[in-house]
Scaffold this active site. Sequence first.
Site, short mmCIF file in Angstrom:
data_model
loop_
_atom_site.label_atom_id
_atom_site.label_comp_id
_atom_site.label_asym_id
_atom_site.label_seq_id
_atom_site.Cartn_x
_atom_site.Cartn_y
_atom_site.Cartn_z
N PHE A 98 47.05 58.58 37.86
CA PHE A 98 47.15 59.25 36.57
C PHE A 98 45.87 59.05 35.75
O PHE A 98 44.77 59.27 36.25
CB PHE A 98 48.41 58.80 35.83
CG PHE A 98 49.67 59.29 36.47
CD1 PHE A 98 50.17 60.55 36.16
CD2 PHE A 98 50.34 58.53 37.42
CE1 PHE A 98 51.32 61.04 36.77
CE2 PHE A 98 51.49 59.00 38.02
CZ PHE A 98 51.98 60.25 37.70
N SER A 99 45.99 58.63 34.49
CA SER A 99 44.82 58.61 33.61
C SER A 99 43.82 57.52 33.92
O SER A 99 42.75 57.49 33.31
CB SER A 99 45.27 58.51 32.16
OG SER A 99 45.85 59.72 31.73
N THR A 100 44.12 56.63 34.84
CA THR A 100 43.08 55.74 35.33
C THR A 100 41.91 56.57 35.85
O THR A 100 40.76 56.12 35.84
CB THR A 100 43.65 54.81 36.41
OG1 THR A 100 44.71 54.04 35.83
CG2 THR A 100 42.60 53.85 36.95
#
Length: 382
Positions: free
Chosen positions: A64-66
Amino acid sequence: MSRPRTAVHDRVLELVQQQIAAGQQLGVQVCAYQNGEKIVDIVAGVMGPDDPRPVQPDTLFNSFSTTKGVAATALHILAEQGKLEYEQPVARYWPAFAANGKERVTVAQAMSHQAGLHAMPTPSTIETLCDWEGGLNWVASGVPAWEPGTATGYHAITYAWVVGGIVYGATGRHIKDVIREEIAIPLGVADELFVGIPEGVEDRLATLAVPAPGEGMALPIPPDHDFFKAMPPSLGGHVYNDMRVRRACLPSANGHFSARALAKMYAALAGGGVVDGVRLVSPERIALMQRILTADMDRVLMLPLRKGVGFMMGGPVNGVSGVFGPRETAFGHSGAGGSTAFCDPETGLAVAVTINQMQMTLQAEGPTYAICQLIREELGCA
């Protein structure tokens, strides 16, 4: 398979095994470096709720937003090369972006979620996520929700098209190629760091365990809140198991990584820009990566978050230190469900955690925080 013979490795392995036994985790990778030395490298659990194969070091987790931290690193590398400048208007590199009053929005503002372009197209579908050109056009023609630079609101998905449009406009290169050619290949992790998976890695994909529709985190906010504009309920975690989304390029939300690949990238950023003799950026660039551009209340996430050029920053939020620890000079990015990757240059520390059992978390609270905090405590830098 060689593992670090360190006390911190053994302590983290014990904690991860406890989390799995308690049902808090399903499959996990944890990797950490300090001062360029790998001190933790753990794989545990299984690859999915219906996939009993054991997690391997090269298992690929949708994080995801990693992903945003990897995309931000690519942009900073291009800045290091003189291809773009943070304080220049985005429209200098991407003329179409000037539409609807955005002609003065700087790269720094856009990358720190201050452009007011967080809202997704409606309806938001899998096809929306996979339409690269459509996403670029949506952002370029977008009308800011506020005067850019006067407020901040997390561009949960649209960040992909913001950073992708800037990179292409400044260089003529697709951001997925920049990530591969400037980060993954030089660091020797080209087979474990992807934004949009290629053919041939399908058998290494972890499967996300996500709440069934209607069983997720219930938020006491109206349906027209900016949170849902940025992260429409129709695009819940379940869609990220879809192979169409896995193959798309979405450098805000669909990076597929191993923890050891992420940790090696951040080990370079923790070490003045270099790890294992490979330099990504200069020490002077690290200082620019650490700049805090806004710490205002985020209109989407409803928290006062410190943000830099593409990264989230460390330090306490509402008096409590988060997953990156107590120092505001730490930076990186966490993802929905609990993945994270970051560096703390003051202590030479880099940590990455990849998981497949999604937690109810906004900033990697819960099991991931416990892992990262234990590492800091064992190293005496909590």
